[in-house]
Design a protein around this motif. Structure first.
Motif, PDB file in Angstrom:
ATOM      1  N   ALA A 130       0.828  -1.262   0.043  1.00 14.59           N
ATOM      2  CA  ALA A 130       0.019  -0.086  -0.053  1.00 14.59           C
ATOM      3  C   ALA A 130       0.956   1.163   0.014  1.00 14.59           C
ATOM      4  O   ALA A 130       0.386   2.293  -0.688  1.00 14.59           O
ATOM      5  CB  ALA A 130      -1.002   0.006   1.120  1.00 14.59           C
ATOM      6  N   SER A 131       1.990   1.398   0.579  1.00 14.58           N
ATOM      7  CA  SER A 131       2.854   2.430   0.462  1.00 14.58           C
ATOM      8  C   SER A 131       3.676   2.720  -0.882  1.00 14.58           C
ATOM      9  O   SER A 131       4.326   3.732  -0.971  1.00 14.58           O
ATOM     10  CB  SER A 131       3.929   2.295   1.647  1.00 14.58           C
ATOM     11  N   THR A 132       3.468   1.833  -1.833  1.00 11.10           N
ATOM     12  CA  THR A 132       4.177   1.737  -2.994  1.00 11.10           C
ATOM     13  C   THR A 132       3.757   2.866  -4.074  1.00 11.10           C
ATOM     14  O   THR A 132       2.470   2.991  -4.083  1.00 11.10           O
ATOM     15  CB  THR A 132       4.230   0.526  -4.040  1.00 11.10           C
ATOM     16  N   ASP A 133       4.513   3.490  -4.599  1.00  9.79           N
ATOM     17  CA  ASP A 133       3.982   4.691  -5.593  1.00  9.79           C
ATOM     18  C   ASP A 133       5.202   4.519  -6.777  1.00  9.79           C
ATOM     19  O   ASP A 133       6.313   5.279  -6.812  1.00  9.79           O
ATOM     20  CB  ASP A 133       3.905   6.162  -5.014  1.00  9.79           C
ATOM     21  N   PHE A 134       4.962   3.528  -7.734  1.00  6.05           N
ATOM     22  CA  PHE A 134       5.784   2.951  -8.442  1.00  6.05           C
ATOM     23  C   PHE A 134       5.453   3.649  -9.931  1.00  6.05           C
ATOM     24  O   PHE A 134       4.428   3.740 -10.486  1.00  6.05           O
ATOM     25  CB  PHE A 134       5.888   1.576  -8.823  1.00  6.05           C
ATOM     26  N   GLU A 193      -1.159  -3.328  -4.226  1.00  2.78           N
ATOM     27  CA  GLU A 193      -2.013  -2.496  -3.075  1.00  2.78           C
ATOM     28  C   GLU A 193      -1.801  -1.079  -3.228  1.00  2.78           C
ATOM     29  O   GLU A 193      -2.623  -0.448  -3.000  1.00  2.78           O
ATOM     30  CB  GLU A 193      -1.735  -3.046  -1.681  1.00  2.78           C
ATOM     31  N   GLY A 194      -0.751  -0.557  -3.704  1.00  7.14           N
ATOM     32  CA  GLY A 194      -0.392   0.686  -3.737  1.00  7.14           C
ATOM     33  C   GLY A 194      -0.731   1.369  -5.196  1.00  7.14           C
ATOM     34  O   GLY A 194      -1.673   1.055  -5.831  1.00  7.14           O
ATOM     35  N   LYS A 195       0.298   2.083  -5.752  1.00 12.50           N
ATOM     36  CA  LYS A 195      -0.297   2.745  -7.122  1.00 12.50           C
ATOM     37  C   LYS A 195       0.988   2.417  -8.183  1.00 12.50           C
ATOM     38  O   LYS A 195       2.340   2.385  -7.691  1.00 12.50           O
ATOM     39  CB  LYS A 195      -0.012   4.360  -6.758  1.00 12.50           C
ATOM     40  N   ILE A 196       0.632   2.400  -9.190  1.00  9.16           N
ATOM     41  CA  ILE A 196       1.725   2.045 -10.424  1.00  9.16           C
ATOM     42  C   ILE A 196       1.099   3.059 -11.437  1.00  9.16           C
ATOM     43  O   ILE A 196       0.036   3.177 -11.891  1.00  9.16           O
ATOM     44  CB  ILE A 196       1.476   0.715 -10.961  1.00  9.16           C
ATOM     45  N   ASN A 197       2.069   3.776 -12.191  1.00  7.51           N
ATOM     46  CA  ASN A 197       2.004   4.670 -13.199  1.00  7.51           C
ATOM     47  C   ASN A 197       2.954   4.115 -14.282  1.00  7.51           C
ATOM     48  O   ASN A 197       4.258   4.081 -14.191  1.00  7.51           O
ATOM     49  CB  ASN A 197       1.976   6.037 -12.967  1.00  7.51           C
ATOM     50  N   GLY A 198       2.263   3.345 -15.158  1.00  2.53           N
ATOM     51  CA  GLY A 198       3.362   2.727 -16.398  1.00  2.53           C
ATOM     52  C   GLY A 198       2.730   1.505 -16.969  1.00  2.53           C
ATOM     53  O   GLY A 198       1.565   1.552 -17.463  1.00  2.53           O
ATOM     54  N   VAL A 199       3.830   0.766 -17.367  1.00  3.12           N
ATOM     55  CA  VAL A 199       3.156  -0.530 -18.222  1.00  3.12           C
ATOM     56  C   VAL A 199       3.282  -1.658 -17.240  1.00  3.12           C
ATOM     57  O   VAL A 199       4.426  -1.757 -16.628  1.00  3.12           O
ATOM     58  CB  VAL A 199       4.042  -0.613 -19.497  1.00  3.12           C
ATOM     59  N   VAL A 200       2.195  -2.747 -17.166  1.00  9.34           N
ATOM     60  CA  VAL A 200       2.479  -3.879 -16.301  1.00  9.34           C
ATOM     61  C   VAL A 200       2.494  -4.858 -17.689  1.00  9.34           C
ATOM     62  O   VAL A 200       1.365  -4.983 -18.260  1.00  9.34           O
ATOM     63  CB  VAL A 200       1.541  -3.636 -15.235  1.00  9.34           C
ATOM     64  N   HIS A 201       3.312  -6.086 -17.472  1.00  9.15           N
ATOM     65  CA  HIS A 201       3.251  -7.290 -18.168  1.00  9.15           C
ATOM     66  C   HIS A 201       2.842  -8.251 -16.973  1.00  9.15           C
ATOM     67  O   HIS A 201       4.126  -8.593 -16.499  1.00  9.15           O
ATOM     68  CB  HIS A 201       4.254  -7.585 -19.106  1.00  9.15           C
ATOM     69  N   SER A 254      -7.928  -3.569  -2.842  1.00  7.96           N
ATOM     70  CA  SER A 254      -8.746  -2.585  -2.515  1.00  7.96           C
ATOM     71  C   SER A 254      -7.892  -1.485  -2.104  1.00  7.96           C
ATOM     72  O   SER A 254      -6.962  -1.508  -1.340  1.00  7.96           O
ATOM     73  CB  SER A 254      -9.723  -2.712  -1.262  1.00  7.96           C
ATOM     74  N   GLY A 255      -8.116  -0.162  -2.487  1.00 12.02           N
ATOM     75  CA  GLY A 255      -7.227   0.951  -2.375  1.00 12.02           C
ATOM     76  C   GLY A 255      -6.160   1.106  -3.525  1.00 12.02           C
ATOM     77  O   GLY A 255      -5.563   2.112  -3.613  1.00 12.02           O
ATOM     78  N   ALA A 256      -5.884  -0.115  -4.374  1.00 17.42           N
ATOM     79  CA  ALA A 256      -4.918   0.183  -5.419  1.00 17.42           C
ATOM     80  C   ALA A 256      -5.318   0.945  -6.336  1.00 17.42           C
ATOM     81  O   ALA A 256      -6.454   1.230  -6.766  1.00 17.42           O
ATOM     82  CB  ALA A 256      -4.628  -1.271  -5.949  1.00 17.42           C
ATOM     83  N   HIS A 257      -4.262   1.776  -7.266  1.00 18.33           N
ATOM     84  CA  HIS A 257      -4.723   2.601  -8.445  1.00 18.33           C
ATOM     85  C   HIS A 257      -3.490   2.453  -9.545  1.00 18.33           C
ATOM     86  O   HIS A 257      -2.286   2.382  -9.222  1.00 18.33           O
ATOM     87  CB  HIS A 257      -4.785   4.071  -7.947  1.00 18.33           C
ATOM     88  N   ILE A 258      -4.070   2.181 -10.482  1.00 25.96           N
ATOM     89  CA  ILE A 258      -3.139   1.806 -11.746  1.00 25.96           C
ATOM     90  C   ILE A 258      -3.417   2.619 -12.854  1.00 25.96           C
ATOM     91  O   ILE A 258      -4.522   2.845 -13.175  1.00 25.96           O
ATOM     92  CB  ILE A 258      -2.960   0.257 -12.099  1.00 25.96           C
ATOM     93  N   GLU A 259      -2.324   3.353 -13.681  1.00 28.56           N
ATOM     94  CA  GLU A 259      -2.571   4.190 -14.710  1.00 28.56           C
ATOM     95  C   GLU A 259      -1.386   3.513 -15.744  1.00 28.56           C
ATOM     96  O   GLU A 259      -0.490   3.482 -15.287  1.00 28.56           O
ATOM     97  CB  GLU A 259      -2.541   5.737 -14.574  1.00 28.56           C
ATOM     98  N   SER A 311       9.258   1.193  -1.696  1.00 27.13           N
ATOM     99  CA  SER A 311       8.256   2.107  -1.541  1.00 27.13           C
ATOM    100  C   SER A 311       8.942   3.330  -2.421  1.00 27.13           C
ATOM    101  O   SER A 311      10.288   3.638  -2.129  1.00 27.13           O
ATOM    102  CB  SER A 311       7.674   2.933  -0.358  1.00 27.13           C
ATOM    103  N   ARG A 312       8.489   4.064  -3.021  1.00 31.41           N
ATOM    104  CA  ARG A 312       8.734   5.199  -3.704  1.00 31.41           C
ATOM    105  C   ARG A 312       9.725   4.975  -4.706  1.00 31.41           C
ATOM    106  O   ARG A 312      10.862   5.531  -4.819  1.00 31.41           O
ATOM    107  CB  ARG A 312       9.185   6.424  -2.875  1.00 31.41           C
ATOM    108  N   THR A 313       9.479   4.212  -5.478  1.00 34.65           N
ATOM    109  CA  THR A 313      10.584   3.672  -6.482  1.00 34.65           C
ATOM    110  C   THR A 313      10.380   4.066  -7.874  1.00 34.65           C
ATOM    111  O   THR A 313       9.451   3.732  -8.453  1.00 34.65           O
ATOM    112  CB  THR A 313      10.560   2.050  -6.867  1.00 34.65           C
ATOM    113  N   PRO A 314      11.018   5.325  -8.078  1.00 32.18           N
ATOM    114  CA  PRO A 314      10.875   5.975  -9.484  1.00 32.18           C
ATOM    115  C   PRO A 314      11.336   5.293 -10.645  1.00 32.18           C
ATOM    116  O   PRO A 314      12.673   4.983 -10.459  1.00 32.18           O
ATOM    117  CB  PRO A 314      11.235   7.346  -9.110  1.00 32.18           C
TER     118      PRO A 314
END
Length: 110
Positions: free
Chosen positions: A13-17, A29-37, A46-51, A100-103
């Motif tokens: 849940a603390s991840t913002d990748f 559980e956390g957030k992803i902005n990018g490409v997932v294979h 619940s609470g996860a967000h992906i773009e 967490s917070r792995t950019p």
């Protein structure tokens, strides 16, 4: 999948990748902005967000998860063997722990 190694990626849940992830299965559980294979499956808790863009064999999301992505599901990748693997003991599974917070990273795990 190489040499019988099952690759799972779990992002808490603390991840913002931001970046790209390649694995057999991904649980978010956390957030992803990018490409997932996620060849065999992507599960949003619940609470996860992906773009971004998702390529997967199976997609599931719990109530409270959000997805603003292009979603490509290949049902052929979800075969009987994959379903059996989901029920077996995970003692031979290789896991990746993502800080967490792995950019701006690319993660590959097979």
């Amino acid at each position: 999948m190489a040499d019988g190694i099952n690759g799972y990626v779990f992002l808490d849940a603390s991840t913002d990748f931001k970046g790209e992830i390649e694995a057999e299965r991904v649980v978010l559980e956390g957030k992803i902005n990018g490409v997932v294979h996620a060849n065999k499956g992507l599960h949003l808790k619940s609470g996860a967000h992906i773009e971004g863009v998702i390529h997967t064999g199976n997609f599931t999301a719990e109530k409270g998860a959000s997805c603003r992505s292009e979603l490509y599901i290949n049902a052929d990748k979800v075969d009987q063997e994959s379903k059996k693997e989901a029920d077996k003991d995970d003692s031979d599974v290789e896991y990746a722990q993502i800080p967490s917070r792995t950019p701006n990273r690319k993660i590959s795990l097979f």
